[in-house]
Enzyme design. Structure first.
Site, PDB file in Angstrom:
ATOM      1  N   PHE A  13       0.834  -1.212   0.000  1.00 50.24           N
ATOM      2  CA  PHE A  13       0.000   0.000   0.000  1.00 50.24           C
ATOM      3  C   PHE A  13       0.871   1.265   0.000  1.00 50.24           C
ATOM      4  N   ILE A  62      13.235 -10.199   2.065  1.00 48.01           N
ATOM      5  CA  ILE A  62      14.238  -9.434   2.845  1.00 48.01           C
ATOM      6  C   ILE A  62      14.936 -10.312   3.881  1.00 48.01           C
ATOM      7  N   THR A 133       6.000   2.788  12.822  1.00 49.38           N
ATOM      8  CA  THR A 133       4.605   3.104  13.136  1.00 49.38           C
ATOM      9  C   THR A 133       4.465   3.774  14.504  1.00 49.38           C
ATOM     10  N   ASP A 134       3.373   4.518  14.683  1.00 45.82           N
ATOM     11  CA  ASP A 134       3.100   5.112  16.001  1.00 45.82           C
ATOM     12  C   ASP A 134       2.723   4.042  17.030  1.00 45.82           C
ATOM     13  N   GLU A 135       2.399   2.827  16.561  1.00 50.99           N
ATOM     14  CA  GLU A 135       1.933   1.786  17.505  1.00 50.99           C
ATOM     15  C   GLU A 135       3.025   1.352  18.479  1.00 50.99           C
ATOM     16  N   TYR A 176       2.490  -7.296  16.438  1.00 43.43           N
ATOM     17  CA  TYR A 176       2.907  -6.434  15.323  1.00 43.43           C
ATOM     18  C   TYR A 176       3.760  -5.280  15.836  1.00 43.43           C
ATOM     19  N   LYS A 180       7.722  -4.343  15.307  1.00 39.98           N
ATOM     20  CA  LYS A 180       8.163  -3.071  14.716  1.00 39.98           C
ATOM     21  C   LYS A 180       9.099  -2.350  15.691  1.00 39.98           C
ATOM     22  N   LYS A 215      -7.893  -3.879   6.099  1.00 37.68           N
ATOM     23  CA  LYS A 215      -7.797  -2.718   6.974  1.00 37.68           C
ATOM     24  C   LYS A 215      -9.145  -1.995   6.986  1.00 37.68           C
ATOM     25  N   TYR A 233     -15.189  -3.432  16.090  1.00 39.76           N
ATOM     26  CA  TYR A 233     -14.617  -4.081  17.277  1.00 39.76           C
ATOM     27  C   TYR A 233     -15.036  -3.328  18.545  1.00 39.76           C
ATOM     28  N   ASN A 275     -13.464   5.435  15.985  1.00 40.07           N
ATOM     29  CA  ASN A 275     -13.836   4.532  14.885  1.00 40.07           C
ATOM     30  C   ASN A 275     -15.286   4.696  14.465  1.00 40.07           C
ATOM     31  N   ASP A 306     -14.187  -7.551  20.759  1.00 37.72           N
ATOM     32  CA  ASP A 306     -13.091  -6.608  20.580  1.00 37.72           C
ATOM     33  C   ASP A 306     -11.802  -7.329  20.180  1.00 37.72           C
ATOM     34  N   HIS A 310      -6.598  -4.363  22.331  1.00 44.35           N
ATOM     35  CA  HIS A 310      -6.905  -3.255  21.404  1.00 44.35           C
ATOM     36  C   HIS A 310      -6.464  -1.900  21.976  1.00 44.35           C
ATOM     37  N   TYR A 367     -11.095 -15.048  11.120  1.00 44.60           N
ATOM     38  CA  TYR A 367     -12.350 -14.895  11.863  1.00 44.60           C
ATOM     39  C   TYR A 367     -12.673 -16.123  12.702  1.00 44.60           C
TER      40      TYR A 367
HETATM   41  P1  NAD Z   1       1.360  -3.636   3.280  1.00 46.79           P
HETATM   42  O1  NAD Z   1       1.026  -4.823   4.098  1.00 46.79           O
HETATM   43  O2  NAD Z   1       0.324  -3.037   2.383  1.00 46.79           O
HETATM   44  O3  NAD Z   1       2.614  -3.959   2.329  1.00 46.79           O
HETATM   45  C1  NAD Z   1       3.738  -4.661   2.802  1.00 46.79           C
HETATM   46  C2  NAD Z   1       4.593  -5.026   1.597  1.00 46.79           C
HETATM   47  O4  NAD Z   1       5.760  -5.719   2.082  1.00 46.79           O
HETATM   48  C3  NAD Z   1       3.911  -5.977   0.604  1.00 46.79           C
HETATM   49  O5  NAD Z   1       4.134  -5.537  -0.715  1.00 46.79           O
HETATM   50  C4  NAD Z   1       4.579  -7.323   0.856  1.00 46.79           C
HETATM   51  O6  NAD Z   1       4.614  -8.154  -0.284  1.00 46.79           O
HETATM   52  C5  NAD Z   1       5.981  -6.875   1.274  1.00 46.79           C
HETATM   53  N1  NAD Z   1       6.661  -7.887   2.090  1.00 46.79           N
HETATM   54  C6  NAD Z   1       6.177  -8.536   3.192  1.00 46.79           C
HETATM   55  N2  NAD Z   1       7.087  -9.419   3.649  1.00 46.79           N
HETATM   56  C7  NAD Z   1       8.176  -9.308   2.845  1.00 46.79           C
HETATM   57  C8  NAD Z   1       9.443  -9.941   2.818  1.00 46.79           C
HETATM   58  N3  NAD Z   1       9.768 -10.905   3.710  1.00 46.79           N
HETATM   59  N4  NAD Z   1      10.340  -9.591   1.875  1.00 46.79           N
HETATM   60  C9  NAD Z   1      10.022  -8.633   0.945  1.00 46.79           C
HETATM   61  N5  NAD Z   1       8.818  -8.017   0.919  1.00 46.79           N
HETATM   62  C10 NAD Z   1       7.913  -8.343   1.848  1.00 46.79           C
HETATM   63  O7  NAD Z   1       1.930  -2.560   4.303  1.00 46.79           O
HETATM   64  P2  NAD Z   1       1.719  -0.981   4.367  1.00 46.79           P
HETATM   65  O8  NAD Z   1       0.458  -0.692   5.065  1.00 46.79           O
HETATM   66  O9  NAD Z   1       1.986  -0.402   3.034  1.00 46.79           O
HETATM   67  O10 NAD Z   1       2.908  -0.603   5.378  1.00 46.79           O
HETATM   68  C11 NAD Z   1       4.216  -0.401   4.879  1.00 46.79           C
HETATM   69  C12 NAD Z   1       5.135  -0.065   6.038  1.00 46.79           C
HETATM   70  O11 NAD Z   1       4.677   1.094   6.700  1.00 46.79           O
HETATM   71  C13 NAD Z   1       5.210  -1.159   7.108  1.00 46.79           C
HETATM   72  O12 NAD Z   1       6.531  -1.239   7.550  1.00 46.79           O
HETATM   73  C14 NAD Z   1       4.283  -0.656   8.210  1.00 46.79           C
HETATM   74  O13 NAD Z   1       4.702  -1.130   9.461  1.00 46.79           O
HETATM   75  C15 NAD Z   1       4.474   0.839   8.082  1.00 46.79           C
HETATM   76  N6  NAD Z   1       3.318   1.678   8.486  1.00 46.79           N
HETATM   77  C16 NAD Z   1       2.080   1.431   7.998  1.00 46.79           C
HETATM   78  C17 NAD Z   1       1.024   2.271   8.351  1.00 46.79           C
HETATM   79  C18 NAD Z   1      -0.374   2.069   7.798  1.00 46.79           C
HETATM   80  O14 NAD Z   1      -1.295   2.742   8.242  1.00 46.79           O
HETATM   81  N7  NAD Z   1      -0.586   1.195   6.848  1.00 46.79           N
HETATM   82  C19 NAD Z   1       1.250   3.346   9.221  1.00 46.79           C
HETATM   83  C20 NAD Z   1       2.541   3.541   9.731  1.00 46.79           C
HETATM   84  C21 NAD Z   1       3.573   2.712   9.334  1.00 46.79           C
HETATM   85  O1  DAU Z   2      -1.161   3.403  13.501  1.00 46.87           O
HETATM   86  C1  DAU Z   2      -0.478   2.904  12.397  1.00 46.87           C
HETATM   87  C2  DAU Z   2      -0.950   1.501  12.097  1.00 46.87           C
HETATM   88  O2  DAU Z   2      -2.247   1.618  11.533  1.00 46.87           O
HETATM   89  C3  DAU Z   2      -0.023   0.742  11.160  1.00 46.87           C
HETATM   90  O3  DAU Z   2       1.224   0.575  11.781  1.00 46.87           O
HETATM   91  C4  DAU Z   2      -0.609  -0.617  10.797  1.00 46.87           C
HETATM   92  O4  DAU Z   2       0.211  -1.262   9.850  1.00 46.87           O
HETATM   93  C5  DAU Z   2      -1.988  -0.405  10.204  1.00 46.87           C
HETATM   94  O5  DAU Z   2      -2.581  -1.643   9.941  1.00 46.87           O
HETATM   95  C6  DAU Z   2      -2.877   0.411  11.161  1.00 46.87           C
HETATM   96  O6  DAU Z   2      -3.200  -0.369  12.338  1.00 46.87           O
HETATM   97  P1  DAU Z   2      -4.681  -0.364  12.987  1.00 46.87           P
HETATM   98  O7  DAU Z   2      -4.837  -1.595  13.760  1.00 46.87           O
HETATM   99  O8  DAU Z   2      -4.945   0.946  13.657  1.00 46.87           O
HETATM  100  O9  DAU Z   2      -5.560  -0.377  11.619  1.00 46.87           O
HETATM  101  P2  DAU Z   2      -6.871  -1.199  11.203  1.00 46.87           P
HETATM  102  O10 DAU Z   2      -7.321  -0.658   9.907  1.00 46.87           O
HETATM  103  O11 DAU Z   2      -6.670  -2.663  11.336  1.00 46.87           O
HETATM  104  O12 DAU Z   2      -7.917  -0.770  12.323  1.00 46.87           O
HETATM  105  C7  DAU Z   2      -8.261   0.579  12.544  1.00 46.87           C
HETATM  106  C8  DAU Z   2      -9.213   0.610  13.744  1.00 46.87           C
HETATM  107  O13 DAU Z   2     -10.456  -0.005  13.366  1.00 46.87           O
HETATM  108  C9  DAU Z   2      -8.722  -0.163  14.952  1.00 46.87           C
HETATM  109  O14 DAU Z   2      -9.121   0.499  16.128  1.00 46.87           O
HETATM  110  C10 DAU Z   2      -9.445  -1.511  14.840  1.00 46.87           C
HETATM  111  C11 DAU Z   2     -10.757  -1.134  14.183  1.00 46.87           C
HETATM  112  N1  DAU Z   2     -11.357  -2.171  13.309  1.00 46.87           N
HETATM  113  C12 DAU Z   2     -10.578  -2.700  12.321  1.00 46.87           C
HETATM  114  C13 DAU Z   2     -11.078  -3.663  11.475  1.00 46.87           C
HETATM  115  C14 DAU Z   2     -10.213  -4.260  10.382  1.00 46.87           C
HETATM  116  C15 DAU Z   2     -12.673  -2.545  13.448  1.00 46.87           C
HETATM  117  O15 DAU Z   2     -13.393  -2.041  14.341  1.00 46.87           O
HETATM  118  N2  DAU Z   2     -13.185  -3.512  12.609  1.00 46.87           N
HETATM  119  C16 DAU Z   2     -12.436  -4.087  11.627  1.00 46.87           C
HETATM  120  O16 DAU Z   2     -12.954  -4.973  10.885  1.00 46.87           O
END
Ligand code: NAD
Ligand code: DAU
Length: 370
Positions: A13, A62, A133-135, A176, A180, A215, A233, A275, A306, A310, A367
């Protein structure tokens, strides 16, 4: 070509937005997208730039030390922007080992492979940028439960006084975020021990096109379209701080080129939403764009068990990034959400494609396991 940069996880993404931005903005820089193509990686995300002369894709893991070392040295790589990871919290609860392997060992593998190639040449002109990530900071309290969504600003958020800053103590709760956090520590250790020029950023929740529909936002848009239940949740009271993905990609470009090595920057949009409030906005916008009466699909909201552990509230203070490098989010949330819903509604093929095959198996098991 002037230099060669590897973007790991470029088929995911956020990675696909980063690759697109770099390929378009720096035609004289070679951008190598290194990705294993797990269920979350999809080369369709990069169709529009795949033929560009400064872009190439390498399918690799990687965690594969010899392969990674060879890719870095044979291409004369000078910079690495590391996004590859397992990224979904729910999956990490069911399968923590995969998260430790990819996120911790994968990051360590990359660091060591880069070090082997770079250290003998000297660190000058090299950069290892780790996207985190902020997590990792854990969770904040909800001290103002009746706050106004999205209205946060430096000095106090709508749902509580405090924010995560670059100084906040690490306190991850999920497998997760624990993985990280561990990878962040390894990156800093390579800076402090070997002098590697590293950067770490910790960003809040991203939203926008090409996000895998496990997501919250893409999952719910797809479910609303198909009038399927929306699994909220707990009570839907958890707060997340949302940032449009292209704003994150812009920040990554800026920090990679101008950030101070050996330091950390927080990235976020001062845009906190409970949410349930966010979900109601999503329903309204999706209904309107589908030509349905606005809010008609609120009856799809289904409160479910939940998520384990969470985190209650995330809120990022990105003042340092604004003051040092002048970065600010460009999009208002209302505009970003409308753009995002429209994109998913216009790209049903993409959604159907990524939600078939392997993903379905994972999803069903997830699930069952909850
Ligand atoms: P994503 O799950 O959409 O994409 C992850 C990518 O990494 C995929 O293309 C997957 O094929 C690749 N990958 C996974 N394992 C691999 C491996 N062993 N070798 C090579 N490639 C591999 O993730 P995203 O949401 O785009 O997040 C990208 C980065 O940003 C992550 O490090 C995540 O922790 C961080 N991040 C995400 C968010 C968010 O909201 N999505 C927020 C803050 C930080
Ligand atoms: O804060 C950054 C993080 O944001 C990234 O590091 C992660 O990679 C990314 O997945 C995201 O984590 P969250 O757990 O916050 O995102 P998610 O979209 O899974 O969930 C957002 C919120 O919604 C969370 O409070 C859980 C809730 N949720 C999520 C799903 C998938 C629901 O209530 N129902 C759902 O089906």
């Amino acid at each position: 070509m002037k230099e060669t940069i590897i973007v790991t996880g470029g088929a995911g993404f956020i990675g696909s937005h980063v690759v697109r931005l770099l390929v378009n903005k720096y035609p004289h820089t070679r951008i190598i997208n290194l990705d294993k193509l797990t269920y979350a990686g999809n080369l369709e995300n990069l169709k529009d730039i795949e033929d560009r002369p400064n872009y190439s894709f390498i399918k690799a893991d990687i965690c594969d030390y010899e392969r990674v070392k060879d890719i870095i040295s044979s291409n004369g790589v000078t910079g690495i922007i590391h996004l590859a990871a397992e990224s979904h919290v729910d999956r990490s609860i069911l399968d923590p080992f995969t998260f430790a392997k990819t996120n911790v060992l994968g990051t360590l593998t990359l660091l060591q492979a880069a070090r082997e190639y770079w250290e003998p040449q000297g660190w000058e002109g090299k950069r290892f940028y780790h996207i985190s990530t902020d997590e990792v900071y854990g969770a904040l309290e909800l001290t103002r439960p009746e706050g106004v969504p999205g209205s946060g600003e430096s000095g106090g958020g709508p749902y509580g006084d405090d924010f995560f800053t670059e100084e906040t103590r690490y306190q991850p709760h999920s497998p997760y975020s624990a993985a990280k956090a561990s990878s962040d520590h390894f990156v800093r250790a390579y800076h402090d021990t070997y002098g590697m020029p590293t950067l770490v950023t910790n960003c809040s929740n991203n939203y926008g096109p090409f996000q895998f529909p496990e997501k919250l936002i893409p999952l719910f848009i797809n479910n609303i379209r198909h009038r399927k239940p929306l699994p909220v949740y707990g009570k839907g009271e958890n707060v997340r701080d949302w940032l449009y993905v292209e704003d994150h990609a812009r920040a990554i470009d800026l920090i990679f080129h101008e950030g101070k090595v050996g330091t950390t920057y927080n990235i976020g949009g001062f845009n906190e939403w409970k949410n349930i409030d966010l979900i109601k906005v999503l329903i309204k916008v999706t209904d309107r764009l589908l030509g349905r009466p606005e809010g008609e699909d609120e009856d799809l909201i289904t409160y479910v068990t939940d998520r384990k552990g969470h985190d209650l509230r995330y809120a990022i203070d990105s003042t340092k990034l604004k003051e040092e490098l002048g970065w600010e989010p460009s999009l208002q949330f209302e505009e970003g959400i409308e753009k995002t819903v429209r994109w998913y509604l216009d790209h049903q093929d993409w959604l159907d494609n990524v939600t078939s095959g392997d993903y379905l198996k994972y999803y069903e098991n997830m699930y069952k396991g909850r």
